[in-house]
Design an enzyme around this catalytic site. Structure first.
Site, PDB file in Angstrom:
ATOM      1  N   MET A   1     -12.481 -31.240  27.370  1.00 54.16           N
ATOM      2  CA  MET A   1     -11.621 -30.322  28.115  1.00 54.16           C
ATOM      3  C   MET A   1     -12.444 -29.620  29.206  1.00 54.16           C
ATOM      4  O   MET A   1     -12.076 -28.549  29.684  1.00 54.16           O
ATOM      5  CB  MET A   1     -10.973 -29.317  27.160  1.00 54.16           C
ATOM      6  CG  MET A   1     -10.045 -30.009  26.163  1.00 54.16           C
ATOM      7  SD  MET A   1      -8.803 -28.953  25.422  1.00 54.16           S
ATOM      8  CE  MET A   1      -9.809 -27.815  24.507  1.00 54.16           C
TER       9      MET A   1
ATOM     10  N   HIS B   1     -21.240 -28.885  28.455  1.00 57.41           N
ATOM     11  CA  HIS B   1     -22.553 -28.392  28.034  1.00 57.41           C
ATOM     12  C   HIS B   1     -23.352 -29.551  27.450  1.00 57.41           C
ATOM     13  O   HIS B   1     -22.869 -30.716  27.447  1.00 57.41           O
ATOM     14  CB  HIS B   1     -22.397 -27.234  27.040  1.00 57.41           C
ATOM     15  CG  HIS B   1     -21.478 -27.539  25.901  1.00 57.41           C
ATOM     16  ND1 HIS B   1     -21.726 -28.539  24.986  1.00 57.41           N
ATOM     17  CD2 HIS B   1     -20.284 -26.992  25.538  1.00 57.41           C
ATOM     18  CE1 HIS B   1     -20.747 -28.591  24.108  1.00 57.41           C
ATOM     19  NE2 HIS B   1     -19.845 -27.666  24.419  1.00 57.41           N
TER      20      HIS B   1
ATOM     21  N   HIS C   1     -21.572 -32.040  25.154  1.00 60.41           N
ATOM     22  CA  HIS C   1     -20.769 -33.072  25.823  1.00 60.41           C
ATOM     23  C   HIS C   1     -21.674 -34.164  26.409  1.00 60.41           C
ATOM     24  O   HIS C   1     -21.336 -35.351  26.364  1.00 60.41           O
ATOM     25  CB  HIS C   1     -19.966 -32.457  26.981  1.00 60.41           C
ATOM     26  CG  HIS C   1     -18.930 -31.464  26.559  1.00 60.41           C
ATOM     27  ND1 HIS C   1     -18.992 -30.133  26.910  1.00 60.41           N
ATOM     28  CD2 HIS C   1     -17.804 -31.602  25.829  1.00 60.41           C
ATOM     29  CE1 HIS C   1     -17.945 -29.493  26.427  1.00 60.41           C
ATOM     30  NE2 HIS C   1     -17.208 -30.364  25.751  1.00 60.41           N
TER      31      HIS C   1
ATOM     32  N   GLU D   1     -19.127 -34.030  15.986  1.00 59.92           N
ATOM     33  CA  GLU D   1     -18.920 -33.549  14.603  1.00 59.92           C
ATOM     34  C   GLU D   1     -18.681 -32.047  14.559  1.00 59.92           C
ATOM     35  O   GLU D   1     -18.266 -31.515  13.544  1.00 59.92           O
ATOM     36  CB  GLU D   1     -20.135 -33.911  13.742  1.00 59.92           C
ATOM     37  CG  GLU D   1     -20.204 -35.387  13.431  1.00 59.92           C
ATOM     38  CD  GLU D   1     -21.308 -35.738  12.452  1.00 59.92           C
ATOM     39  OE1 GLU D   1     -22.241 -34.917  12.289  1.00 59.92           O
ATOM     40  OE2 GLU D   1     -21.242 -36.829  11.866  1.00 59.92           O
TER      41      GLU D   1
HETATM   42  O1  PAF Z   1     -12.336 -31.808  21.608  1.00 60.13           O
HETATM   43  C1  PAF Z   1     -11.728 -31.636  22.685  1.00 60.13           C
HETATM   44  O2  PAF Z   1     -12.298 -31.256  23.706  1.00 60.13           O
HETATM   45  C2  PAF Z   1     -10.224 -31.878  22.736  1.00 60.13           C
HETATM   46  O3  PAF Z   1      -9.612 -31.541  21.540  1.00 60.13           O
HETATM   47  C3  PAF Z   1      -9.863 -33.325  23.142  1.00 60.13           C
HETATM   48  C4  PAF Z   1     -10.345 -34.335  22.113  1.00 60.13           C
HETATM   49  C5  PAF Z   1     -10.449 -33.650  24.503  1.00 60.13           C
HETATM   50  C6  PAF Z   1      -8.336 -33.475  23.237  1.00 60.13           C
HETATM   51  O4  PAF Z   1      -7.791 -32.615  24.181  1.00 60.13           O
END
Ligand code: PAF
Length: 278
Positions: A30, A34, A37, A148
């Protein structure tokens, strides 16, 4: 790196890669990226020829309008990070691409979505499962990375893929932490300085509880003590702290099978989650 905001272009691009025999891994996020990700991106790169990052703040998974309104957004910085990491395409769809007028479908997963975050955030996992189904079909990905840190979400997605026979591999990635143990989260930037100093106590309490459980102490008192430690550190409220089977989040029976301690707690106006293996 291509920046794509519509379904036709991502479809054409993904089909082109597939026709050329190239595999695709999608990294659903979303935004407000950071190091956690970016570790998902690294794992995606190691598993596929092409990496598509997904950024979309999915309104259907926010049960609290204030949380949605305050969700951080740093699109320019995100694009620079993804480009530097060698991502092939960023798909950042507009809301009307994902939920066009008349949209009426909900993907709902029983069992694993219930309890824990599912109890405190009604409808949250329906929103996640619905958008994740769209992520998978729109990007035509062969694999997808999930952290996780959102352990229940990971189990929900695995159930979704198994139940609907979706041809995609789910790659779980370990939680990335600050040096003081705080799990990285886009929500951490909303913590005040005082609350940021308190926040690592969440992971500290989980670690202490996990050690006590492995030493053979009974789960009930260990969990009560951990909750008390979190509140004594300055958290406003512990929403849940539970011990569950790691494989499917079924109620905990014994330590013969891998278990997981999971917590959600409120610090000021910020809700933090964390979990660790036992
Ligand atoms: O973990 C997230 O950032 C969100 O829940 C996802 C998997 C992108 C779905 O909107």
């Amino acid at each position: 790196m291509q920046v794509i905001d519509n379904l036709e272009t991502i479809r054409a691009q993904a089909s082109g890669w597939r026709l050329a025999g190239e595999s695709i891994c999608v990294v659903p996020t979303m935004g407000a990226l950071h190091a956690g990700h970016m570790s998902l991106v690294e794992i995606a790169r190691a598993h596929a020829d092409r990496v598509v990052a997904w950024i979309f703040v999915n309104p259907k998974q926010f049960e609290n309008p204030e949380d949605l309104a305050k969700y951080p957004s740093h699109m320019e910085a995100d694009i620079a990070k993804l480009q530097a990491a060698g991502v092939d395409a960023l798909y950042a769809p507009t809301p009307d691409q994902i939920y066009p007028e008349g949209f009426a479908t909900t993907v709902s997963i029983a069992g694993v979505s219930e309890g824990l975050c599912g109890a405190g955030r009604p409808g949250h996992f329906d929103g996640v499962a619905t958008v994740v189904t769209k992520i998978f079909t729109q990007t035509q990905a062969d694999c997808a990375t999930f952290g996780e840190k959102d352990y229940q979400q990971l189990q929900v997605v695995k159930r979704l893929v198994a139940d609907l026979n979706l041809p995609i591999d789910i790659l779980p990635c370990e939680t990335v932490r600050e040096t003081d143990g705080l799990a990285l989260s886009s929500r951490n930037e909303r913590l005040s300085d005082t609350d940021r100093a308190i926040a690592p106590a969440l992971h500290g309490a989980l670690q202490a509880a996990s050690a006590r459980l492995r030493d053979g102490e009974a789960p009930g008192p260990v969990i009560e003590r951990a909750k008390a430690e979190i509140e004594a550190a300055g958290f406003t409220r512990v929403e849940y702290l539970e011990l569950r089977a790691a494989r499917d989040l079924a109620p905990f029976k014994d330590l013969d099978e891998p278990a997981r301690l999971l917590v959600a707690a409120h610090l000021g106006k910020v809700r933090l989650i964390d979990n660790i293996p036992v």
